[in-house]
Design an enzyme around this catalytic site. Structure first.
Site, mmCIF file in Angstrom:
data_model
loop_
_atom_site.group_PDB
_atom_site.id
_atom_site.type_symbol
_atom_site.label_atom_id
_atom_site.label_comp_id
_atom_site.label_asym_id
_atom_site.label_seq_id
_atom_site.Cartn_x
_atom_site.Cartn_y
_atom_site.Cartn_z
ATOM 1 N N VAL A 100 10.970 -6.753 9.912
ATOM 2 C CA VAL A 100 12.080 -5.801 10.009
ATOM 3 C C VAL A 100 11.740 -4.725 11.048
ATOM 4 O O VAL A 100 10.648 -4.165 11.031
ATOM 5 C CB VAL A 100 12.367 -5.146 8.639
ATOM 6 N N MET B 18 0.840 -1.199 0.000
ATOM 7 C CA MET B 18 0.000 0.000 0.000
ATOM 8 C C MET B 18 0.879 1.255 0.000
ATOM 9 O O MET B 18 0.412 2.352 0.291
ATOM 10 C CB MET B 18 -0.943 -0.010 1.201
ATOM 11 N N GLY B 19 2.165 1.102 -0.295
ATOM 12 C CA GLY B 19 3.038 2.271 -0.443
ATOM 13 C C GLY B 19 3.596 2.792 0.867
ATOM 14 O O GLY B 19 3.551 2.123 1.894
ATOM 15 N N GLY C 14 11.022 -2.504 5.630
ATOM 16 C CA GLY C 14 10.254 -3.754 5.545
ATOM 17 C C GLY C 14 9.852 -4.043 4.107
ATOM 18 O O GLY C 14 10.060 -5.153 3.594
ATOM 19 N N HIS C 15 9.307 -3.031 3.436
ATOM 20 C CA HIS C 15 8.939 -3.206 2.028
ATOM 21 C C HIS C 15 10.183 -3.502 1.177
ATOM 22 O O HIS C 15 10.171 -4.363 0.299
ATOM 23 C CB HIS C 15 8.283 -1.933 1.489
ATOM 24 N N GLN D 1 -2.218 -11.949 8.297
ATOM 25 C CA GLN D 1 -2.372 -11.748 6.850
ATOM 26 C C GLN D 1 -1.625 -12.834 6.077
ATOM 27 O O GLN D 1 -2.139 -13.388 5.106
ATOM 28 C CB GLN D 1 -1.840 -10.364 6.476
ATOM 29 N N MET E 156 8.840 -1.886 11.914
ATOM 30 C CA MET E 156 8.625 -0.865 10.885
ATOM 31 C C MET E 156 7.216 -0.954 10.353
ATOM 32 O O MET E 156 6.682 -2.041 10.135
ATOM 33 C CB MET E 156 9.624 -1.038 9.762
ATOM 34 N N SER E 157 6.607 0.222 10.160
ATOM 35 C CA SER E 157 5.236 0.286 9.645
ATOM 36 C C SER E 157 5.047 1.646 8.995
ATOM 37 O O SER E 157 5.581 2.656 9.474
ATOM 38 C CB SER E 157 4.247 0.124 10.801
HETATM 39 P P1 PAJ Z 1 1.519 -2.910 3.471
HETATM 40 O O1 PAJ Z 1 1.135 -2.595 4.870
HETATM 41 O O2 PAJ Z 1 2.002 -1.804 2.592
HETATM 42 O O3 PAJ Z 1 2.596 -4.038 3.527
HETATM 43 C C1 PAJ Z 1 3.099 -4.594 2.333
HETATM 44 C C2 PAJ Z 1 3.953 -5.792 2.694
HETATM 45 O O4 PAJ Z 1 5.052 -5.345 3.488
HETATM 46 C C3 PAJ Z 1 3.185 -6.834 3.542
HETATM 47 O O5 PAJ Z 1 3.514 -8.150 3.105
HETATM 48 C C4 PAJ Z 1 3.707 -6.567 4.933
HETATM 49 O O6 PAJ Z 1 3.668 -7.708 5.783
HETATM 50 C C5 PAJ Z 1 5.146 -6.153 4.633
HETATM 51 N N1 PAJ Z 1 5.705 -5.403 5.771
HETATM 52 C C6 PAJ Z 1 5.207 -4.287 6.355
HETATM 53 N N2 PAJ Z 1 5.977 -3.929 7.415
HETATM 54 C C7 PAJ Z 1 6.956 -4.862 7.499
HETATM 55 C C8 PAJ Z 1 8.062 -5.060 8.396
HETATM 56 N N3 PAJ Z 1 8.298 -4.237 9.400
HETATM 57 N N4 PAJ Z 1 8.852 -6.127 8.178
HETATM 58 C C9 PAJ Z 1 8.623 -6.989 7.157
HETATM 59 N N5 PAJ Z 1 7.605 -6.860 6.284
HETATM 60 C C10 PAJ Z 1 6.781 -5.802 6.451
HETATM 61 O O7 PAJ Z 1 0.043 -5.465 3.935
HETATM 62 C C11 PAJ Z 1 -0.408 -4.681 3.114
HETATM 63 O O8 PAJ Z 1 0.256 -3.548 2.699
HETATM 64 C C12 PAJ Z 1 -1.755 -4.897 2.448
HETATM 65 O O9 PAJ Z 1 -2.616 -5.544 3.345
HETATM 66 C C13 PAJ Z 1 -1.677 -5.699 1.119
HETATM 67 C C14 PAJ Z 1 -1.103 -7.104 1.318
HETATM 68 C C15 PAJ Z 1 -0.822 -4.930 0.089
HETATM 69 C C16 PAJ Z 1 -3.093 -5.844 0.512
HETATM 70 O O10 PAJ Z 1 -3.688 -4.613 0.308
#
Ligand code: PAJ
Length: 320
Positions: A190, A41-42, A47-48, A167, A198-199
Site C-alpha cells: 500500500v 510492530m504497531g 498498510g497494516h 520477509q 507506507m511505513s
Molecule cells: P511491521 O513493520 O509493523 O509490519 C507489519 C506488517 O505490515 C508486515 O507484514 C508488513 O509487510 C506489513 N506492511 C507494512 N507496510 C506495508 C505497506 N505499505 N503495504 C502493505 N503491507 C505493509 O514487519 C513487521 O512489522 C515485523 O517484522 C513483524 C513481521 C511483525 C515481526 O516482528
C-alpha cells in the site's frame, strides 16, 4: 465449554500474557470461531489496516500482535526511536473490528531479556542478500518472533504485506520447512497518494526528506516502464535504470537496487517468470525499502507496484 464474551463494541480486548491469550483463543476455537492473525510492530497505517481488513473478511476473530521485537534490530539500529502509539493503534484496531490485540511486554516473549534466547530460528540462503547483507541477524530475529507468535496464537491464516518482500519469502519458507499448520497470505503493498510506500518509519522523516523519498517510487516506475513498454529483458540494465533514478536525489542514499527471482531471491541475468525488483535507501538516518514484482512470459510483462489506497474488499490478497 468456556464462554467467550464478545469484546466490548469499539474496543479490542488487549492481552499481555501468553497464557491468557492461549486460554482466550482456545475457547474461541472450541466455539468453532476461526482465527486470522496479523503480526505487527504497531504505529499503524493503511498498510497494516489492509491486512486487518483482509483477515476480518476471512475469519470470525482477528488477532493483531503489537510487539516491537528487539531481536530483529541490530545494535546500531532504530529500536529506541521506533514509533510507538498504543492508544492510536487501539483506536485503529477497533475501527477494523479486531477482536484481540496481543501486546506482550518484552520479558513475556523473551524471559531473561536482555540475555539472548537460547533457541532461535535461522533460515539459510534466503536471508543472505538484499536487506540480509546490511542487517545481519535481522531475519533470524523476525523468524524467531514469528514462529513464537504462531505457536502462541495458533491461527489458521496469517497475513503479511508484500512491502516486505524478503520477509514474506522468509516466512513462507519457515512455515513450509517447519510444517507449521498456518496458511500464509501475502497482501498488496500500500502506497501514499504520491507513491511513497507506507511505513511506520515515514513518521521519522522531515518534510524535505519526505518529499525527496518519493524518488524511490519514481525509480521503480522508470524500471517498470522500461520492461513493460520498452521490452527490456536484461536484468542488469533494469537494475541500472532504477539505481540511476534513485541517485538523482541528494537527500537519498541508495543502499541497494536488486533484480532477483521472486521466490528464491536469487540474482537474475535475464528477466523471466516472477521477478522481484527490490530497493533500500537511507534518507537521513531513516532506512526505507520498496519493491515491485513483474511477471514476465512470452505474452509480455505484468507489473505489480501495489495499490495507492488500502484495498477495501476481501479477495485482493492472493493466497499463494
Ligand atoms: P511491521 O513493520 O509493523 O509490519 C507489519 C506488517 O505490515 C508486515 O507484514 C508488513 O509487510 C506489513 N506492511 C507494512 N507496510 C506495508 C505497506 N505499505 N503495504 C502493505 N503491507 C505493509 O514487519 C513487521 O512489522 C515485523 O517484522 C513483524 C513481521 C511483525 C515481526 O516482528
Amino acid at each position: 465449554m468456556d464462554h467467550v464474551p464478545p469484546h466490548p463494541a469499539g474496543r479490542p480486548l488487549v492481552i499481555e500474557r501468553v497464557a491468557e491469550l492461549r486460554a482466550h483463543l482456545d475457547a474461541a476455537r472450541a466455539q468453532a470461531r476461526t482465527v486470522g492473525f496479523v503480526p505487527t510492530m504497531g504505529a499503524f497505517h493503511e498498510g497494516h489496516r489492509s491486512l486487518m481488513r483482509a483477515a476480518r473478511g476471512q475469519h470470525d476473530l482477528v488477532v493483531v500482535s503489537l510487539f516491537v521485537n528487539p531481536l530483529q534490530f541490530g545494535p546500531t539500529e532504530d529500536l529506541a526511536r521506533y514509533p510507538r502509539d498504543l492508544e492510536g493503534d487501539l483506536a485503529v484496531a477497533a475501527a477494523e473490528d479486531v477482536g484481540v490485540v496481543f501486546a506482550p511486554p518484552v520479558e513475556e516473549m523473551y524471559p531473561g531479556f536482555p540475555a539472548p534466547p537460547l533457541t532461535t530460528v535461522a533460515i539459510a540462503g534466503l536471508t543472505d542478500g538484499l536487506c540480509g547483507s546490511a542487517r545481519p541477524g535481522h531475519f533470524d530475529g523476525v523468524a524467531t518472533v514469528v514462529t513464537k507468535l504462531f505457536s502462541v496464537v495458533g491461527p489458521s491464516t496469517a497475513y503479511f504485506g508484500k512491502k516486505d518482500a524478503q520477509q514474506l519469502a522468509v516466512v513462507r519458507r519457515l512455515a513450509a520447512d517447519l510444517c507449521l499448520p498456518v496458511k500464509i497470505v501475502g497482501c498488496p503493498l500500500v502506497r501514499e497518494a504520491d507513491g511513497l510506500a507506507m511505513s511506520s518509519r515515514n513518521r521519522n522523516l522531515s518534510p524535505a526528506q519526505r518529499e525527496a523519498a518519493t524518488v524511490i517510487h519514481r525509480g521503480l516506475r522508470a524500471g517498470a516502464e522500461l520492461v513493460a513498454e520498452g521490452g527490456e529483458r536484461d536484468a542488469g540494465r533494469l537494475r541500472r535504470v532504477v539505481a540511476n533514478v534513485l541517485t538523482t536525489e541528494e537527500l537519498v542514499r541508495l543502499e541497494y537496487a536488486e533484480v532477483v527471482a521472486a521466490d528464491t531471491l536469487a540474482p537474475l541475468d535475464v528477466l523471466d517468470g516472477d521477478v522481484l525488483v527490490a530497493v533500500a535507501a537511507r534518507v537521513g538516518d531513516v532506512r526505507l525499502i520498496d519493491n515491485m514484482t513483474i511477471h514476465i512470459d512470452a505474452e509480455g510483462a505484468v507489473v505489480d507496484l501495489g495499490v495507492a489506497v488500502a484495498p477495501t474488499e476481501e479477495g485482493l490478497c492472493a493466497a499463494r
